[in-house]
Design an enzyme around this catalytic site. Structure first.
Site, PDB file in Angstrom:
ATOM      1  N   ARG A  62       0.852  -1.202   0.000  1.00  0.00           N
ATOM      2  CA  ARG A  62       0.000   0.000   0.000  1.00  0.00           C
ATOM      3  C   ARG A  62       0.881   1.245   0.000  1.00  0.00           C
ATOM      4  NH1 ARG A  62      -3.149   1.722   3.750  1.00  0.00           N
ATOM      5  NH2 ARG A  62      -2.399   0.674   5.627  1.00  0.00           N
ATOM      6  N   THR A 111       1.097   5.656  12.528  1.00  0.00           N
ATOM      7  CA  THR A 111       0.999   6.798  13.454  1.00  0.00           C
ATOM      8  C   THR A 111      -0.072   6.478  14.497  1.00  0.00           C
ATOM      9  OG1 THR A 111      -0.557   7.814  11.905  1.00  0.00           O
ATOM     10  CG2 THR A 111       1.703   8.618  11.835  1.00  0.00           C
ATOM     11  N   TYR A 117       6.029   9.192  17.199  1.00  0.00           N
ATOM     12  CA  TYR A 117       6.420   9.051  15.782  1.00  0.00           C
ATOM     13  C   TYR A 117       7.730   9.804  15.501  1.00  0.00           C
ATOM     14  CZ  TYR A 117       5.712   9.159  10.657  1.00  0.00           C
ATOM     15  OH  TYR A 117       5.844   9.028   9.289  1.00  0.00           O
TER      16      TYR A 117
END
Ligand code: NDP
Length: 240
Positions: free
Chosen positions: A12, A86, A147
């Site tokens: 993806r 995330t 992150y």
């Protein structure tokens, strides 16, 4: 003989573009994904690229997965550590699971996957490892201490492993994408996204192929003198 490339998160978004570009350039590609079976099946049917499901945050799964890819396609020459997630929130609202999951998936995966391929690369005196960092690992971002820490860690990981691999023909580099039009960025509220695009000098979001082009450049056999560096691909948004 065709080089074998493993791309995590390869079915993806940015990873899919990397898998396709490597495949179109003659690499034998294994695209690894975590959960989205339907997307992986559609990707395999469309491209003919081999797909493998395992969790890159889990070391034993990475070891077993790489053993299977090696059996199916041959020893791994190129590893692209692209899988990432995330779980945003400001620190005062972030729980320990949000922190750990992002660290394990974005940064722990680089250890897990690199560890699983490094012995074979060292034996064969050739390897290309690309770690996908982020503009937010370079510059920080509100609501993303997890992150930003993981992505920033990727840049240190890259430099240290580059030193270790250099004498064995293994290059290790990072790419720090800016904002790229994928599902991850489509999750950002439109009013916030509008403000982000206004800060990109090139005037648009990146395309996944913009990042894939950088990967293709860095993994080439001819790129053996490029190691330990970070290629920022961000439309001029952050000049590091
Ligand atoms: P997407 O959310 O579109 O895709 C993420 C990919 O990672 C999916 O293929 C997903 O597979 C896979 N993945 C997630 N967790 C795991 C796991 N535990 N094990 C195996 N695979 C996993 O992300 P993008 O394409 O947007 O991002 C790709 C990389 O680029 C990430 O590292 C991201 O942090 C980084 N990046 C992205 C930017 C952007 O603007 N899009 C900007 C800067 C960096 P599945 O769905 O099957 O679980």
């Amino acid at each position: 003989m065709a080089r074998v490339a493993v791309v995590t998160g390869g079915t993806r978004g940015i990873g899919a573009a990397i898998s396709k570009m490597l495949n179109d350039s003659g690499y034998k590609v294994a695209a690894v994904y975590g959960r989205s079976d339907a997307a992986a099946k559609a990707f395999r049917d469309e491209t003919g690229i081999a797909v493998y499901r395992w969790d890159v945050a889990k070391f034993p799964e990475c070891e077993a997965g790489i053993a299977q890819v090696t059996k199916d396609l041959g020893p791994v020459d190129v590893l692209v550590n692209n899988a990432g997630i995330t779980r945003d929130g400001t620190l005062h609202k972030m729980d320990a699971d949000q922190w750990q999951e992002v660290l394990d998936t974005n940064l722990g995966s680089c250890f897990n996957m690199s560890r699983a391929v490094i012995d074979s690369m060292r034996e064969r005196n050739f390897g290309r490892i690309i770690n996908i960092g982020s503009i937010n690992g370079q510059a920080g971002q509100y609501g993303q201490v997890n992150y930003a820490a993981a992505k920033s860690g990727i840049h240190g990981f890259t430099k240290a492993l580059a030193m270790e691999g250099a004498a064995k023909g293994i290059t290790v580099n990072a790419i720090a994408p800016g904002y790229v039009d994928t599902d991850m960025v489509r999750a950002v509220p439109p009013n916030v996204l509008e403000k982000i695009v206004a800060r990109i000098p090139v005037g648009r979001l990146g395309h996944a192929e913009d990042i894939a082009r950088g990967v293709l450049f860095l993994v080439a056999d001819e790129a053996g003198f490029i190691t330990g560096t970070t290629l920022s691909i961000n439309g001029g948004q952050h000049m590091y």
